[in-house]
Each structure stands twice: as structure tokens, then as C-alpha cells.
Motif scaffolding. Structure first.
Motif, short mmCIF file in Angstrom:
data_model
loop_
_atom_site.label_atom_id
_atom_site.label_comp_id
_atom_site.label_asym_id
_atom_site.label_seq_id
_atom_site.Cartn_x
_atom_site.Cartn_y
_atom_site.Cartn_z
N GLU A 144 33.67 24.93 36.23
CA GLU A 144 34.17 25.34 34.91
C GLU A 144 33.65 26.72 34.56
O GLU A 144 34.39 27.56 34.02
N MET A 145 32.38 26.99 34.86
CA MET A 145 31.81 28.29 34.58
C MET A 145 32.49 29.37 35.42
O MET A 145 32.84 30.45 34.92
N ALA A 146 32.70 29.10 36.71
CA ALA A 146 33.32 30.08 37.60
C ALA A 146 34.73 30.42 37.14
O ALA A 146 35.12 31.60 37.10
N ASP A 147 35.50 29.42 36.75
CA ASP A 147 36.87 29.66 36.29
C ASP A 147 36.87 30.46 35.00
O ASP A 147 37.70 31.36 34.81
N ARG A 148 35.95 30.13 34.11
CA ARG A 148 35.90 30.82 32.82
C ARG A 148 35.54 32.30 33.01
O ARG A 148 36.16 33.19 32.42
N LEU A 149 34.56 32.57 33.87
CA LEU A 149 34.16 33.96 34.09
C LEU A 149 35.21 34.74 34.86
O LEU A 149 35.40 35.95 34.63
N THR A 150 35.91 34.08 35.78
CA THR A 150 36.94 34.78 36.54
C THR A 150 38.11 35.16 35.63
O THR A 150 38.73 36.21 35.80
N GLN A 151 38.40 34.32 34.64
CA GLN A 151 39.45 34.66 33.67
C GLN A 151 39.00 35.82 32.78
O GLN A 151 39.78 36.70 32.43
N ARG A 152 37.72 35.83 32.43
CA ARG A 152 37.20 36.87 31.55
C ARG A 152 37.01 38.19 32.29
O ARG A 152 37.20 39.27 31.73
N TYR A 153 36.62 38.10 33.56
CA TYR A 153 36.41 39.30 34.39
C TYR A 153 37.23 39.16 35.67
O TYR A 153 36.71 38.83 36.74
N PRO A 154 38.55 39.38 35.59
CA PRO A 154 39.43 39.09 36.74
C PRO A 154 39.38 40.13 37.85
O PRO A 154 39.85 39.87 38.95
N SER A 155 38.86 41.32 37.59
CA SER A 155 38.94 42.38 38.59
C SER A 155 37.90 42.20 39.68
O SER A 155 36.81 41.67 39.44
N GLY A 156 38.27 42.67 40.90
CA GLY A 156 37.34 42.63 42.01
C GLY A 156 37.24 41.26 42.63
O GLY A 156 37.79 40.27 42.13
N LYS A 157 36.57 41.17 43.75
CA LYS A 157 36.35 39.92 44.44
C LYS A 157 35.17 40.09 45.39
O LYS A 157 34.77 41.22 45.69
N PRO A 158 34.57 38.98 45.85
CA PRO A 158 33.50 39.11 46.83
C PRO A 158 34.02 39.90 48.02
O PRO A 158 35.08 39.59 48.57
N THR A 159 33.32 40.94 48.43
CA THR A 159 33.90 41.79 49.46
C THR A 159 32.84 42.29 50.43
O THR A 159 31.64 42.00 50.29
N ILE A 160 33.29 43.05 51.39
CA ILE A 160 32.46 43.66 52.41
C ILE A 160 32.91 45.11 52.55
O ILE A 160 33.94 45.50 51.99
N THR A 161 32.16 45.90 53.28
CA THR A 161 32.57 47.29 53.48
C THR A 161 33.64 47.38 54.55
O THR A 161 33.85 46.45 55.33
N LYS A 162 34.29 48.52 54.58
CA LYS A 162 35.31 48.76 55.60
C LYS A 162 34.71 48.66 57.00
O LYS A 162 35.30 48.06 57.90
N ALA A 163 33.53 49.22 57.20
CA ALA A 163 32.88 49.17 58.51
C ALA A 163 32.55 47.74 58.92
O ALA A 163 32.70 47.35 60.08
N GLN A 164 32.09 46.93 57.96
CA GLN A 164 31.78 45.53 58.26
C GLN A 164 33.04 44.76 58.66
O GLN A 164 33.01 43.95 59.60
N ALA A 165 34.13 45.00 57.96
CA ALA A 165 35.39 44.32 58.28
C ALA A 165 35.88 44.72 59.66
O ALA A 165 36.33 43.87 60.45
N GLN A 166 35.81 46.00 59.97
CA GLN A 166 36.27 46.48 61.27
C GLN A 166 35.42 45.91 62.40
O GLN A 166 35.95 45.52 63.44
N SER A 167 34.12 45.88 62.19
CA SER A 167 33.22 45.35 63.21
C SER A 167 33.47 43.86 63.44
O SER A 167 33.49 43.38 64.58
N PHE A 168 33.66 43.12 62.35
CA PHE A 168 33.91 41.68 62.47
C PHE A 168 35.20 41.41 63.21
O PHE A 168 35.27 40.57 64.11
N LEU A 169 36.27 42.15 62.85
CA LEU A 169 37.56 41.95 63.49
C LEU A 169 37.52 42.36 64.97
O LEU A 169 38.18 41.73 65.81
N ALA A 170 36.73 43.37 65.29
CA ALA A 170 36.65 43.86 66.67
C ALA A 170 36.16 42.79 67.63
O ALA A 170 36.49 42.79 68.83
N ALA A 171 35.36 41.86 67.13
CA ALA A 171 34.84 40.79 67.99
C ALA A 171 35.95 39.89 68.52
O ALA A 171 35.75 39.17 69.50
#
Length: 304
Positions: free
Chosen positions: A164-191
Motif C-alpha cells: 500500500e505504501m509503495a503504490d501510494r508513493l509511486t502515484q505521488r512520485y511517478p517519475s523515474g524507476k530503479p535503474t542502472i547506468t548505461k555501462a552497467q546495462a551494456q556489460s550485463f547484456l554482453a554476457a
């Protein structure tokens, strides 16, 4: 004919059990598999993990057999093909831009060969929407705090409060999401370069399907601080969580204490029974009662 879907970490033995379940019931069984580029899948799964109590801040899983088993799509498709046959495995991409009619629901029905059902059946509402950055940080803080003083069972009891708390805060602050850097994403995908290439060769006619666009990732992660009102919400949630857990424990111990009170047992035996019931709720009190039971056993003037 039946179409089936399952989690992508199923073992060959589990898949074979599913096949055995269908054996004799259907003439053919076709499997529809949706693949999502590994880095994007990992980011999405992190939101889901936080919702069920995950306490680690690392978005990407560590290297190892478990990660390979879950994210290696070549192995995934080979497991299903080894049981049902490659001709009975349909592979689709989990990319909204490529969904038929822009809907996963419609895309799945078309993949099953039932396009006439699109729009005829009620579409289920979306669940487990991606957490916002603020919602994810707050939920991580809750999970880490709760894990310090309660066990797994209590985390399940208080799950509703956290969500309930997570849903309430996500509605109040909808922008952004848990993320990683571009380099981290590229390295992970390269595997998974080699295994993804084999998937594209065998199931997509050699056409590249996963793409190399990483523009949705930042070069560096920004430092995000939780706003004051979010900290207040987190504090309130911790209190509600504790009350929820304690209420559940009271529901468990009250009937047991009533049964003990109705028994015609000796004083020391009654104290020992009460101590056992209270051990999960008030362990220090339970220990004291056990000691008292030992002390009074056999003393004159005490009903034993």
C-alpha cells in the motif's frame, strides 16, 4: 490443442511434469515464450523483488549459475524444445512497441492463433507496476528495517502494508524507476551475446531482435534523497507494520492461552505451556516463566 506459459527458470524435469500432465488430454501442445532483453528484464524484476521483501540495493544479479539459468534464453528455449519439440515453441518479444495492437493480451491471443478473441474477453488490469525511484528507495528502506527485527513469516504478514505504501508513493512520485547506468546495462547484456545470437539464428531467422539502444539509461546515477513527506510515510508504515504483525501474533496466541487456562494442570506445567506459547512473541518473558516453573516445582504449599 492447448497453449501454455510458465516461469523461465523451470527445469527440464518440471517441464516434463507439465508435459505428462497434458499427455492424452490434447492432440498438440504449443508453448508461447516471451523474451525481454536481459538488462531490462533485470531492472523490472528488481521492482518485483522489492515488493516481496528484497533487502539488497544491487539491481543486477551477481554472476553465477542462477543468473545464467534465468537469463540465458538459449538454454531456456532448449529446455522447452527438448520436451515439446522446437516446432511447438513460439517465441515472441516482450516489447510494447511490437505487441499486436499495442497490447500484450492481444499479442498473446494472436500468437495462440485466436485473433478473433481480441476484444471479446475482458482484459485483466495490470499488476506489479514498475516502482518509481522514490517508491523503490522507500520500499527498500522498509524492507531493510523490517528484516532486522522480524522473520520471514512476519514479512509475509505485513506485505499488504508495504505494498500500500509503495503504490501510494509511486502515484505521488511517478517519475523515474530503479535503474542502472548505461555501462552497467551494456556489460550485463554482453554476457549473453553468444546465446542471444543463437536465439536470433534459430528462432528469428538470423534477424537481430534485442537491439543495442541504451538511451533510456543514464551515464551516471543521480543521488536521490527521500523527501520529508516520504520519510514521514515510511515511519508511519513501520508503525503500522509492527501493529499488523503483533495483531497477527495475538490472533495466534489468545486461543492457545484460553485453552491452557481451562485445563486442570499443575502450576509449573501451566507456566511451561504459557512460556511455549509466548516464546515467539515475548521470548524474554517466556524464559522467565520457564525459570519460575522450575523453581516452584515441588515446593510445598503450591498446587502441583
Amino acid at each position: 490443442m492447448v497453449r501454455s506459459s510458465s516461469e523461465n527458470d523451470s527445469s527440464v524435469e518440471e517441464i516434463q511434469s507439465l508435459s505428462d500432465l497434458f499427455d492424452g488430454l490434447f492432440k498438440t501442445v504449443n508453448i508461447v515464450v516471451y523474451l525481454r532483453r536481459q538488462d531490462r528484464l533485470a531492472v523490472s524484476l528488481y521492482s518485483t523483488a522489492l515488493r516481496v521483501g528484497w533487502t539488497h540495493s544491487n539491481v543486477l544479479p551477481k554472476a553465477g549459475a542462477a543468473r545464467s539459468h534465468y537469463y540465458n534464453f538459449q538454454q531456456l528455449l532448449e529446455r522447452w524444445s527438448s520436451v515439446f519439440g522446437e516446432d511447438h515453441v513460439t517465441v515472441r518479444l516482450f516489447e510494447r512497441a511490437q505487441f499486436a495492437s499495442g497490447s500484450l493480451y492481444a499479442d498473446f491471443l494472436q500468437a495462440c492463433g485466436w485473433p478473433e478473441l481480441v476484444g471479446q474477453l475482458e482484459e485483466s488490469p495490470a499488476h506489479n507496476e514498475a516502482l518509481s525511484t522514490v517508491g523503490a528507495l522507500a520500499l527498500l528502506a522498509i524492507n531493510q528495517a523490517v528484516a532486522r527485527f522480524v522473520g520471514e513469516e512476519e514479512r509475509v504478514v505485513g506485505r499488504r502494508v508495504r505494498l500500500e505504501m509503495a503504490d501510494r508513493l509511486t502515484q505521488r512520485y511517478p517519475s523515474g524507476k530503479p535503474t542502472i547506468t548505461k555501462a552497467q546495462a551494456q556489460s550485463f547484456l554482453a554476457a549473453f551475446t553468444a546465446s542471444n545470437a543463437e536465439v536470433e539464428r534459430r528462432w528469428f531467422g538470423g534477424q537481430p531482435v534485442f537491439g543495442t539502444d541504451f538511451s533510456d539509461y543514464p551515464d551516471e546515477l543521480e543521488t536521490v534523497s527521500l523527501p520529508w513527506d516520504v520519510l514521514t510515510t515510511v515511519s508511519e508504515t513501520v508503525v503500522r507494520y509492527i501493529l499488523e504483525v503483533q495483531a497477527k501474533k495475538q490472533e495466534t496466541i489468545q486461543p492457545a492461552l484460553l485453552r491452557i487456562a481451562q485445563q486442570q494442570a499443575s502450576a509449573d506445567s501451566t507456566l511451561r505451556q504459557v512460556a511455549r506459547v509466548l516464546d515467539t512473541v515475548e521470548p524474554r518473558l517466556a524464559t522467565r516463566l520457564s525459570r519460575i516453573a522450575v523453581q516452584i516445582k515441588g515446593r510445598p504449599g503450591i498446587d502441583n
